[in-house]
Design a protein around this motif. Structure first.
Motif, PDB file in Angstrom:
ATOM      1  N   PHE A 305       0.841  -1.203   0.000  1.00  0.00           N
ATOM      2  CA  PHE A 305       0.000   0.000   0.000  1.00  0.00           C
ATOM      3  C   PHE A 305       0.873   1.248   0.000  1.00  0.00           C
ATOM      4  N   THR A 306       1.933   1.217   0.767  1.00  0.00           N
ATOM      5  CA  THR A 306       2.813   2.381   0.862  1.00  0.00           C
ATOM      6  C   THR A 306       3.526   2.632  -0.462  1.00  0.00           C
ATOM      7  N   ARG A 307       3.980   1.559  -1.117  1.00  0.00           N
ATOM      8  CA  ARG A 307       4.659   1.725  -2.406  1.00  0.00           C
ATOM      9  C   ARG A 307       3.713   2.273  -3.471  1.00  0.00           C
ATOM     10  N   GLN A 308       2.428   1.903  -3.395  1.00  0.00           N
ATOM     11  CA  GLN A 308       1.465   2.323  -4.400  1.00  0.00           C
ATOM     12  C   GLN A 308       1.030   3.779  -4.223  1.00  0.00           C
ATOM     13  N   HIS A 309       1.352   4.356  -3.064  1.00  0.00           N
ATOM     14  CA  HIS A 309       0.928   5.736  -2.796  1.00  0.00           C
ATOM     15  C   HIS A 309       2.130   6.553  -2.324  1.00  0.00           C
ATOM     16  N   PRO A 310       3.130   6.735  -3.199  1.00  0.00           N
ATOM     17  CA  PRO A 310       4.317   7.503  -2.796  1.00  0.00           C
ATOM     18  C   PRO A 310       3.939   8.927  -2.395  1.00  0.00           C
ATOM     19  N   GLY A 311       4.573   9.382  -1.337  1.00  0.00           N
ATOM     20  CA  GLY A 311       4.290  10.729  -0.854  1.00  0.00           C
ATOM     21  C   GLY A 311       3.113  10.815   0.088  1.00  0.00           C
ATOM     22  N   ARG A 312       2.368   9.710   0.250  1.00  0.00           N
ATOM     23  CA  ARG A 312       1.221   9.700   1.166  1.00  0.00           C
ATOM     24  C   ARG A 312       1.392   8.530   2.137  1.00  0.00           C
ATOM     25  N   HIS A 313       2.361   8.619   2.990  1.00  0.00           N
ATOM     26  CA  HIS A 313       2.612   7.507   3.904  1.00  0.00           C
ATOM     27  C   HIS A 313       1.396   7.308   4.803  1.00  0.00           C
ATOM     28  N   PRO A 314       0.896   6.081   4.905  1.00  0.00           N
ATOM     29  CA  PRO A 314      -0.365   5.851   5.626  1.00  0.00           C
ATOM     30  C   PRO A 314      -0.302   6.141   7.116  1.00  0.00           C
ATOM     31  N   LEU A 315       0.876   6.290   7.689  1.00  0.00           N
ATOM     32  CA  LEU A 315       0.960   6.642   9.107  1.00  0.00           C
ATOM     33  C   LEU A 315       1.155   8.140   9.323  1.00  0.00           C
ATOM     34  N   LEU A 316       1.305   8.881   8.231  1.00  0.00           N
ATOM     35  CA  LEU A 316       1.649  10.298   8.388  1.00  0.00           C
ATOM     36  C   LEU A 316       0.641  11.241   7.735  1.00  0.00           C
ATOM     37  N   SER A 317      -0.369  10.707   7.033  1.00  0.00           N
ATOM     38  CA  SER A 317      -1.302  11.582   6.323  1.00  0.00           C
ATOM     39  C   SER A 317      -2.681  11.545   6.977  1.00  0.00           C
ATOM     40  N   ASN A 318      -3.471  12.590   6.713  1.00  0.00           N
ATOM     41  CA  ASN A 318      -4.850  12.725   7.217  1.00  0.00           C
ATOM     42  C   ASN A 318      -4.926  12.851   8.740  1.00  0.00           C
ATOM     43  N   ILE A 319      -3.811  13.067   9.393  1.00  0.00           N
ATOM     44  CA  ILE A 319      -3.755  13.160  10.855  1.00  0.00           C
ATOM     45  C   ILE A 319      -3.066  14.462  11.237  1.00  0.00           C
ATOM     46  N   GLU A 320      -3.553  15.102  12.282  1.00  0.00           N
ATOM     47  CA  GLU A 320      -2.875  16.272  12.829  1.00  0.00           C
ATOM     48  C   GLU A 320      -2.139  15.846  14.100  1.00  0.00           C
ATOM     49  N   PHE A 321      -0.845  16.044  14.110  1.00  0.00           N
ATOM     50  CA  PHE A 321      -0.011  15.632  15.234  1.00  0.00           C
ATOM     51  C   PHE A 321       0.081  16.775  16.238  1.00  0.00           C
ATOM     52  N   VAL A 322      -0.283  16.490  17.478  1.00  0.00           N
ATOM     53  CA  VAL A 322      -0.290  17.506  18.536  1.00  0.00           C
ATOM     54  C   VAL A 322       0.957  17.299  19.401  1.00  0.00           C
ATOM     55  N   GLN A 323       1.791  18.317  19.490  1.00  0.00           N
ATOM     56  CA  GLN A 323       3.046  18.180  20.214  1.00  0.00           C
ATOM     57  C   GLN A 323       3.013  18.861  21.584  1.00  0.00           C
ATOM     58  N   THR A 324       2.698  20.142  21.624  1.00  0.00           N
ATOM     59  CA  THR A 324       2.841  20.892  22.872  1.00  0.00           C
ATOM     60  C   THR A 324       1.647  20.705  23.802  1.00  0.00           C
ATOM     61  N   THR A 325       1.891  20.937  25.071  1.00  0.00           N
ATOM     62  CA  THR A 325       0.810  20.882  26.060  1.00  0.00           C
ATOM     63  C   THR A 325      -0.239  21.947  25.774  1.00  0.00           C
ATOM     64  N   GLU A 326       0.220  23.110  25.332  1.00  0.00           N
ATOM     65  CA  GLU A 326      -0.706  24.205  25.034  1.00  0.00           C
ATOM     66  C   GLU A 326      -1.657  23.821  23.893  1.00  0.00           C
ATOM     67  N   ALA A 327      -1.097  23.190  22.850  1.00  0.00           N
ATOM     68  CA  ALA A 327      -1.930  22.769  21.724  1.00  0.00           C
ATOM     69  C   ALA A 327      -2.923  21.689  22.144  1.00  0.00           C
ATOM     70  N   SER A 328      -2.489  20.814  23.050  1.00  0.00           N
ATOM     71  CA  SER A 328      -3.390  19.778  23.565  1.00  0.00           C
ATOM     72  C   SER A 328      -4.539  20.402  24.343  1.00  0.00           C
ATOM     73  N   MET A 329      -4.236  21.389  25.163  1.00  0.00           N
ATOM     74  CA  MET A 329      -5.274  22.032  25.971  1.00  0.00           C
ATOM     75  C   MET A 329      -6.273  22.786  25.101  1.00  0.00           C
ATOM     76  N   GLU A 330      -5.814  23.294  23.966  1.00  0.00           N
ATOM     77  CA  GLU A 330      -6.725  24.007  23.074  1.00  0.00           C
ATOM     78  C   GLU A 330      -7.805  23.086  22.514  1.00  0.00           C
ATOM     79  N   LEU A 331      -7.506  21.793  22.401  1.00  0.00           N
ATOM     80  CA  LEU A 331      -8.498  20.843  21.900  1.00  0.00           C
ATOM     81  C   LEU A 331      -9.685  20.737  22.844  1.00  0.00           C
ATOM     82  N   ASN A 332      -9.487  21.067  24.096  1.00  0.00           N
ATOM     83  CA  ASN A 332     -10.579  20.963  25.055  1.00  0.00           C
ATOM     84  C   ASN A 332     -11.636  22.048  24.870  1.00  0.00           C
ATOM     85  N   GLU A 333     -11.341  23.015  24.010  1.00  0.00           N
ATOM     86  CA  GLU A 333     -12.326  24.036  23.694  1.00  0.00           C
ATOM     87  C   GLU A 333     -13.266  23.573  22.580  1.00  0.00           C
TER      88      GLU A 333
END
Length: 485
Positions: A305-333
């Motif tokens: 699947f990964t080879r058939q979709h170069p540039g769209r790694h299935p573990l890295l696309s369509n997801i927003e990665f939250v890093q900081t505590t502040e960004a995590s707390m903003e989700l609670n709004e």
């Protein structure tokens, strides 16, 4: 030559995996994990090891999960200086997971010390620190599957893929020499056939003794196709109603990556374009990068699947990665239209707790439990139908819909473990570890149809390996309950 095996952890329980192998004058540990669950259970991590850490010659680590690796920094802190043999992906994951654990240990000690200081009581140190993790990582000996290695004189071993998480291993050990040699197979945590991302567990054809996990020995998992339909239904019902937030507590290594892949693979079918999907876990984000680097260890479907979709790694696309505590707390709004995958997997720490505080009391919210929940954890309480959870020192009413999706388990179920065992020739003796008593008894009665000798290990049981295939216990009166003899 003296050869014994003593069961020191995950004996009659699931967490705290630790088994002591003695061969002649040498001592080897198979795993050295944290005890998890209730506060009382976790307090046992501060008890002294039932051996002198300085006398342990080596450790063989089956995989990176904390209940198998989590006391290794403490072992080093207390004098262990030998090699830690493990798969190279496990070594990378341990570097991430154990540093996170050290940070949590430090924060827990700081909070506790404020209370102790106010009461005039002695302060406590963290169980281990980042410096202890540094010292441990310097002892790691990374290996590949199938790479035979002599751990010590008279002890040769090889790792095979356990199919549980990236780098997880079945450990095959050849003990002693010539006619007196015995082969021990330690299953670690066994995965399942046909699951996404990870390869199926390897079959082993011969052993003189099998030490085998039994976590789900009393049940059968729902099939993967049925599980995917179940998830599709949960998302569809959430859309049909008020489309409140969906919380998914997930283990940062293994479960989180599996969920990312499934959400990517079925995004259109599950109508996920209506949702914003967040991975709110810095540790899971780092672990995902390890999965990407070790692409060759994944199963053929994932690689294709990964080879058939170069540039769209299935573990890295369509997801927003939250890093900081502040960004995590903003989700609670945000009160609707959001899927949050966050740790910890048993809801006993991490960012999922904060998200639960803001969402559990909402009728329109959903919680998807998709991993093992140890006794005494908040996640287990939710599975068991708790009406409220204590979060941040106050009760939070549970009004959200709680779904237990057992079909995503990374542990083999009763029939899958039985199939794995039946690939051994001549039905070798079995010692069951890593299971709660009810599950172990049920599995022992089932597997007893196929095994000549089967025993459920109890803590401190000591087995004479030179007597195999007979099971001869060296601490009579303490040994586990035998179901077949």
């Amino acid at each position: 030559m003296t050869m014994t095996l003593t069961f020191l952890g995950a004996a009659g329980e699931v967490t705290g995996s630790c088994h002591l192998l003695t061969v002649g004058e040498h001592q080897i540990l198979l795993d050295c994990g944290l005890i998890q669950g209730s506060r009382q259970a976790e307090a046992r991590n501060r008890e002294p090891f039932p051996f002198d850490p300085g006398t342990i010659d080596a450790v063989i680590l089956s995989h990176a999960h904390i209940d198998h690796s989590g006391r290794l920094p403490l072992l080093v802190k207390q004098g262990f200086q030998g090699p830690v043999f493990t798969h190279n992906a496990t070594a990378e994951l341990c570097d991430i997971m154990l540093r996170d654990a050290a940070m949590l240990q430090r924060r827990d000690a700081e909070r506790l010390n404020k209370k102790l200081e106010a009461r005039g009581e002695p302060l406590v140190d963290p169980l281990f620190t980042e410096a202890d993790v540094d010292a441990l990582m310097a002892l790691m000996v990374p290996l590949e599957y199938g790479q035979g290695r002599e751990a010590l004189p008279g002890v040769r071993f090889e790792l095979a893929d356990a199919g549980h998480i990236l780098g997880s291993a079945i450990v095959q050990l050849w003990l002693g020499e010539a006619e007196g040699q015995r082969k021990l197979v330690y299953s670690g945590d066994l995965g399942r056939k046909g699951m996404p991302v990870i390869q199926d567990p390897a079959y082993i054809d011969r052993a003189d003794l099998v030490v085998m996990e039994s976590t789900y020995g009393d049940r059968l998992h729902r099939s993967l196709p049925d599980t995917l339909e179940e998830l599709k239904g949960i998302f569809a019902r959430a859309i049909e109603t008020a489309r409140g937030n969906i919380l998914i507590p997930a283990f940062s290594v293994g479960r989180a990556q599996e969920l990312l892949y499934l959400l990517h693979l079925h995004a259109k079918e599950w109508d996920l374009g209506r949702w914003r999907v967040y991975l709110d876990s810095p540790m899971a984000t780092e672990a995902t990068r390890v999965y990407v680097r070790h692409f060759r260890l994944c199963d053929d479907e994932f690689k294709a699947f990964t080879r058939q979709h170069p540039g769209r790694h299935p573990l890295l696309s369509n997801i927003e990665f939250v890093q900081t505590t502040e960004a995590s707390m903003e989700l609670n709004e945000v009160d609707r239209g959001m899927i949050v995958i966050a740790g910890s997997g048993m809801c006993n720490g991490g960012r999922i707790r904060c998200h639960m505080e803001h969402n559990l009391w909402r009728d329109e919210a959903d919680v998807i439990i998709c991993g093992y929940q140890a006794r005494g954890t908040p996640g287990r309480a939710l599975v068991d139908g708790a009406q409220s959870l204590n979060i941040g020192g106050k009760p939070v009413e549970v009004r959200a819909r709680v779904h237990t999706v057992g079909g995503l388990s990374a542990h083999a179920d009763r029939d899958e473990m039985t199939e794995w065992y039946r690939h051994f020739a001549d039905a070798p003796p079995v010692i069951l570890v890593h299971g709660e008593p009810e599950a172990q008894q049920s599995f022992a009665e089932h597997l007893g149809q196929y095994s000549r000798h089967l025993v459920v290990a109890q803590r401190f049981d000591c087995l004479d390996l030179t007597a195999l295939p007979e099971l001869v216990w060296l601490n009579s009166g303490l040994c586990g309950e035998s179901f077949i003899d």
